[in-house]
Design an enzyme around this catalytic site. Structure first.
Site, PDB file in Angstrom:
ATOM      1  N   GLY D  15      48.554  28.497  39.724  1.00 38.04           N
ATOM      2  CA  GLY D  15      49.119  27.211  39.917  1.00 38.04           C
ATOM      3  C   GLY D  15      48.292  26.266  40.636  1.00 38.04           C
ATOM      4  O   GLY D  15      47.647  26.597  41.629  1.00 38.04           O
ATOM      5  N   ARG D  76      45.295  30.843  33.305  1.00 34.62           N
ATOM      6  CA  ARG D  76      45.346  32.009  33.372  1.00 34.62           C
ATOM      7  C   ARG D  76      44.450  32.745  32.558  1.00 34.62           C
ATOM      8  O   ARG D  76      44.362  32.183  31.158  1.00 34.62           O
ATOM      9  CB  ARG D  76      46.778  32.667  33.380  1.00 34.62           C
ATOM     10  CG  ARG D  76      47.727  31.939  34.154  1.00 34.62           C
ATOM     11  CD  ARG D  76      49.105  32.411  34.330  1.00 34.62           C
ATOM     12  NE  ARG D  76      49.801  31.445  35.034  1.00 34.62           N
ATOM     13  CZ  ARG D  76      50.069  31.405  36.121  1.00 34.62           C
ATOM     14  NH1 ARG D  76      49.129  32.227  36.974  1.00 34.62           N
ATOM     15  NH2 ARG D  76      50.738  30.477  36.799  1.00 34.62           N
ATOM     16  N   ASP D 107      47.321  34.268  45.410  1.00 37.24           N
ATOM     17  CA  ASP D 107      46.899  35.719  45.294  1.00 37.24           C
ATOM     18  C   ASP D 107      46.412  36.249  44.241  1.00 37.24           C
ATOM     19  O   ASP D 107      45.600  37.180  44.450  1.00 37.24           O
ATOM     20  CB  ASP D 107      48.002  36.430  46.181  1.00 37.24           C
ATOM     21  CG  ASP D 107      49.390  36.377  45.433  1.00 37.24           C
ATOM     22  OD1 ASP D 107      49.479  35.710  44.300  1.00 37.24           O
ATOM     23  OD2 ASP D 107      50.523  36.469  45.679  1.00 37.24           O
ATOM     24  N   THR D 130      47.785  26.751  47.100  1.00 42.84           N
ATOM     25  CA  THR D 130      49.284  26.834  46.440  1.00 42.84           C
ATOM     26  C   THR D 130      50.256  26.071  47.434  1.00 42.84           C
ATOM     27  O   THR D 130      50.211  26.108  48.499  1.00 42.84           O
ATOM     28  CB  THR D 130      49.636  28.425  46.360  1.00 42.84           C
ATOM     29  OG1 THR D 130      51.103  28.508  46.062  1.00 42.84           O
ATOM     30  CG2 THR D 130      49.149  29.290  47.715  1.00 42.84           C
ATOM     31  N   ASP D 134      52.479  31.189  50.786  1.00 45.69           N
ATOM     32  CA  ASP D 134      53.011  32.712  50.748  1.00 45.69           C
ATOM     33  C   ASP D 134      51.662  33.666  50.766  1.00 45.69           C
ATOM     34  O   ASP D 134      51.745  34.567  50.119  1.00 45.69           O
ATOM     35  CB  ASP D 134      53.717  32.886  49.385  1.00 45.69           C
ATOM     36  CG  ASP D 134      52.832  32.605  48.197  1.00 45.69           C
ATOM     37  OD1 ASP D 134      51.862  32.074  48.253  1.00 45.69           O
ATOM     38  OD2 ASP D 134      53.269  33.059  47.180  1.00 45.69           O
ATOM     39  N   MET D 174      61.194  25.071  44.701  1.00 48.73           N
ATOM     40  CA  MET D 174      59.951  26.117  44.522  1.00 48.73           C
ATOM     41  C   MET D 174      59.785  26.922  45.909  1.00 48.73           C
ATOM     42  O   MET D 174      60.234  26.711  46.827  1.00 48.73           O
ATOM     43  CB  MET D 174      58.791  25.344  43.971  1.00 48.73           C
ATOM     44  CG  MET D 174      59.097  24.925  42.450  1.00 48.73           C
ATOM     45  SD  MET D 174      57.227  24.105  41.937  1.00 48.73           S
ATOM     46  CE  MET D 174      57.801  24.230  39.972  1.00 48.73           C
ATOM     47  N   ARG D 176      58.425  30.600  44.838  1.00 44.39           N
ATOM     48  CA  ARG D 176      58.490  31.765  44.192  1.00 44.39           C
ATOM     49  C   ARG D 176      59.510  32.738  45.147  1.00 44.39           C
ATOM     50  O   ARG D 176      60.709  32.388  45.420  1.00 44.39           O
ATOM     51  CB  ARG D 176      56.889  32.397  44.198  1.00 44.39           C
ATOM     52  CG  ARG D 176      56.133  31.560  42.967  1.00 44.39           C
ATOM     53  CD  ARG D 176      55.072  32.141  42.598  1.00 44.39           C
ATOM     54  NE  ARG D 176      54.109  32.685  43.553  1.00 44.39           N
ATOM     55  CZ  ARG D 176      53.083  33.216  43.488  1.00 44.39           C
ATOM     56  NH1 ARG D 176      52.810  33.849  42.396  1.00 44.39           N
ATOM     57  NH2 ARG D 176      52.393  33.781  44.528  1.00 44.39           N
ATOM     58  N   GLU D 192      72.690  20.908  55.083  1.00 44.82           N
ATOM     59  CA  GLU D 192      73.779  21.478  55.829  1.00 44.82           C
ATOM     60  C   GLU D 192      73.605  23.132  55.698  1.00 44.82           C
ATOM     61  O   GLU D 192      74.033  23.912  56.557  1.00 44.82           O
ATOM     62  CB  GLU D 192      75.121  21.141  55.148  1.00 44.82           C
ATOM     63  CG  GLU D 192      75.486  19.940  55.611  1.00 44.82           C
ATOM     64  CD  GLU D 192      74.762  18.541  55.283  1.00 44.82           C
ATOM     65  OE1 GLU D 192      74.111  18.702  54.288  1.00 44.82           O
ATOM     66  OE2 GLU D 192      74.865  17.579  55.824  1.00 44.82           O
TER      67      GLU D 192
END
Lengths: 328, 328, 328, 328
Positions: D15, D76, D107, D130, D134, D174, D176, D192
């Site tokens: 991505g 990809r 990753d 990314t 993550d 977003m 993931r 909230e």
């Protein structure tokens, strides 16, 4: 549409403005649509003289509609002001079989183009591109709406700090001899005072007005000053004068400067550029020359260039009244 | 957490910075969470002296996390610099049963607070709020990240017009005696040269570097100048010097000014403000006093205020090397 | 201007739009300028029925010109659709000595207002506030220009990722039954295809066009779909259909949603709101009722409300042609 | 620095994220600085296999630091997952005399790179790009800070309309399987409630919390939902469930979608990209391989790739506590 135009050149000249790239794209795509060749001319009239050209296909102008500035670049050309310079430019056009020119710029650009047209009877059409909105024959020039939003955003930011410190700010904005940016962005930003060359009110009235404003409970104030305004010799001297004559004001000056010329064009400027680009090419195809494209009363029209540059577009007195009421 | 703190006052002082409102909100909500009363003090130490207070509930600080400036306002107080002024301030705190103070501001704010703490042994804790990032004891002050993005956005705009005209721009940015904004925003905006007080290279080296840059084909250039930099007497004189010594450059100057202080805070500043507000209140609850909250190595920590204000936070030499490599 | 109007109420109703706060401010300030009292009515017609009023002075509307949404809030009122509800509303107006109403909203708002005027001969005037630009009697409704820029900015972002991955995006934008936002923002964002309810071209033509576009070398594409468009049952089903019928396309869908309704208004919307607010109050002062303020051919005018709501403002066929040429 | 590296290839994969262009620029300029050749590889591993290369000089990467997406494009590659595909890739590298690779991605990118390194002992180094943040081995991935600001800006807009109508919004963001964006942007936007996969609280607790929030006088609310959160089957079903169980709420759903991936990178991401690019090239020059560059505790460091991808970076429990306090 019958036409003998087979190849059109496009250039940007004078001060750059957001939307110029969108207009170049529109010219190139309209040419492609009508199967006319399109040539980009770099650095305005100077590149025209030097033959600094590049073919523009529909694909070569992709991903530029949202870019500020002009990828064809702009420059001032002393040489084009001479007869010899214009002769060289004409030779380049003949040599490259270019049949007509789209000129994107301001009044200096159009004055040069008109002279060239007179001398060589070469078809030209203008697209008004300048943030100053100082051209007759259109209600909106390319880049003006973007500049207004850039200015309003900057003043919104300054308002944050002005309010936090109860300060009086003098903010100089662009516009050359013309108060359009100051008036509209000042109104949009909720400025307490707006000083424009078209309606010089004098120092005394400014002092009175600021005093009155303070008395009604306004703790911070924004005064927007058009760069062409002559209330003070400069915005700095104006601020000094007020500081000396209105005690206990915490005064600051900000000159917004060249950031007003850049940035991604607004939707308005992109749509305007697209419409003007189509109109410019199709007007040339219809055999029109020596016109400028403009938007008047919500319609895309053309005006003889000579009329577009003869006067300064004047400031709306109704709008000035709205400003006065809003600073109640 | 056992504590004798029943009521906390919060004020903002010194230059305002985006994120101050988010920090006030965080202080008020953390107080509410721990069932401590919270009092907003208007206009910094001056409002403290005058008792210009307002109760802040969890609800009263809604919809301010995204506002620039400080709704409690800021002011410089000459009176608080006197023994008498501080005595009045102390009386107000006693009268209003305020047990501790959260001070949001820069080194001037903290110096005043430390003195007050010495004299009255009154619990205080500081939150660093200034766009200049010139405080030890934290990697990031509130408002710094927002100011960086405001500057980068402005230079991106100026780049549009610089590229279109092949110009050399000198752009002065804020930061007082400190080059953090210039260095980071200059790097982020892809500036060709960055002049900061921490690493004065001198005029000759600047000329050489600009000359070399032009020779490698750069047609336009951005030089970012920290306001505290002394390469020239002012950015205008610096530009003049270069103009005289490097012919054929089309040079412009832009002083970004006070717009750098305002605007909606970035996510980073909002999160930082929220975390710092929680830490400030809970540190007071734990009986800590005379500390400043900061973020060091990705963690929210506290540092004795005396250490936070003693030195200037220094500029990362690794970062300066990255700048040099990037302007290859 | 002679008038018997001593107190004016102002409310916002229907979907909120950026610029509503600026219009409320303009109404309040114009009232102050003419020494008329001004009353803000919360939550539209429902607050009118309930007497949820607040006096608005010139100062009480400061610092709201740049806020999205409406601080008076908006709500749909079933009760106002009943005779009893409107009777209660009328009582509240009489009780509070309000002489006239300024209604800021869309066609639902105006339909209700017109009915109320018929029944009670109560002076009303409308200001068109809706991002959809779907009202006759004005070229621009409040919030429309802001929404266009929000949409264009979002599509610019999506274009970044679409280009990086050679993807085809279907992007649904707001506008109810009307294609104005899709058409203008699509043109401004350089969309390859724009689907609007006013010019349904059918699925087959879309497939052909996308195929042709790919063959000319476009590796990524943006299709803007108006929410009222019926080419597919939904934008998701539309995307699925294309995925099944055009192999080897990497397709994504994005529904921009409610973020289109918010944000700081553009300069255009702020100026428009200010001008409309002045015109609304001054028209009431001149004894006009049952009109809507609008901007037509660059001038602020009034139109009988009955004409403003009878038709949908239609989409400019010239603009559709420009879109077609631009996607060459 | 002694080294045998004479030519470095750089690619982006997975991505796309804002800051990737700035990282490519940094790699190219650092190579130029050290007189190493630099080759851009288009479309990630697929372009590597196909030999879709272009030389990158210091000048060829100008004016991209501020562009979202990746001009090298991403894709990809199924083929690279096969032994044959990787063999072709290796042949291309040998043929083009490329000595090492800089891999910008997430990753998946690094897993592929590690496998390639194992098979061919080919020097690689990773830069984490990314928006999801993550990846272990860095506190910040490229694009994450930009995405946070895009999300906060969008929620600020939605807040305008939520407040105007007293609505409850469910906003999906977003990330993931990871709640970083939801947690930080939710905190920054003053949400909230924040629902993230790392701390699933269940539907009952959400209902209770919303009920309590309404009882304390909150008329509108924002619930930020991470795309990986499983409180509901989808954000739409979650909203339906709440609608059925909490009467009298006016509920709306917004899925922010792909606009979160684009836009001009923030200053933070541009500086981070520049620093990481320098570190990546210089680490390769020092003979390091199979590492990923990261920022940990305010320093640029390298971590073995195997450690960077083995675990998911976990969410700060301190930050979750701050969120809870802020929604008091």
């Amino acid at each position: 549409m019958s036409t003998n135009i087979k190849k059109i050149g496009v250039l940007t000249s004078g001060g750059d403005a957001p939307g110029m790239n969108a207009a170049i794209r529109a010219v190139a795509r309209t040419c492609a649509y009508h199967q006319i060749e399109c040539v980009g001319i770099y650095r305005g009239y100077q590149g025209l003289i030097e033959g600094d050209f590049e073919d523009l296909s529909a694909r070569s102008v992709r991903n530029i509609i949202n870019r500020g500035g002009t990828f064809l670049k702009s420059a001032r050309s002393q040489e084009f002001k001479t007869k010899e310079g214009r002769a060289k430019a004409h030779e380049q056009l003949i040599k490259n079989q270019i049949d007509a020119l789209v000129l994107i710029g301001g009044d200096g650009t159009f004055t040069g183009g008109m002279l060239f047209n007179e001398e060589y009877n070469f078809p030209i059409i203008g697209i008004p591109g300048t943030i100053d909105n100082d051209i007759d024959g259109t209600m909106y020039t390319l880049g003006y709406d973007t500049a207004l939003n850039t200015v309003v955003d900057a003043i919104d930011r300054i308002r944050d700090t002005a309010s936090s410190h109860d300060r009086l700010f003098f903010i100089e904005v662009m516009g050359r001899d013309c108060g359009h940016i100051a008036l509209n962005a000042g109104l949009g930003a909720g400025a307490e005072e707006i000083l424009i060359p078209e309606a010089n009110r004098g120092l005394e009235q400014l002092l009175e007005s600021l005093e009155r404003s303070r008395n009604t409970g306004k703790s911070s104030s924004i005064v927007v000053v058009a760069e062409g305004d002559k209330t003070g010799k400069s915005v700095f001297q104006l601020a000094e004068y007020v500081e000396e004559n209105l005690p206990n004001y915490d005064i600051r000056v900000s000159v917004l400067g060249h950031m007003q010329r850049g940035g991604a064009p607004t939707c308005f400027d992109r749509v305007l550029a697209s419409r003007m680009g189509v109109k410019a090419v199709e007007s040339l195809m219809e055999g029109k020359s020596n016109y400028m494209v403009g938007m008047i009363k919500d319609e895309i029209v053309i005006t003889p260039i000579v009329d577009a540059i003869k006067g300064k577009s004047s400031v709306d007195s109704d709008l000035m009244r709205v400003c006065e009421i809003m600073s109640t």
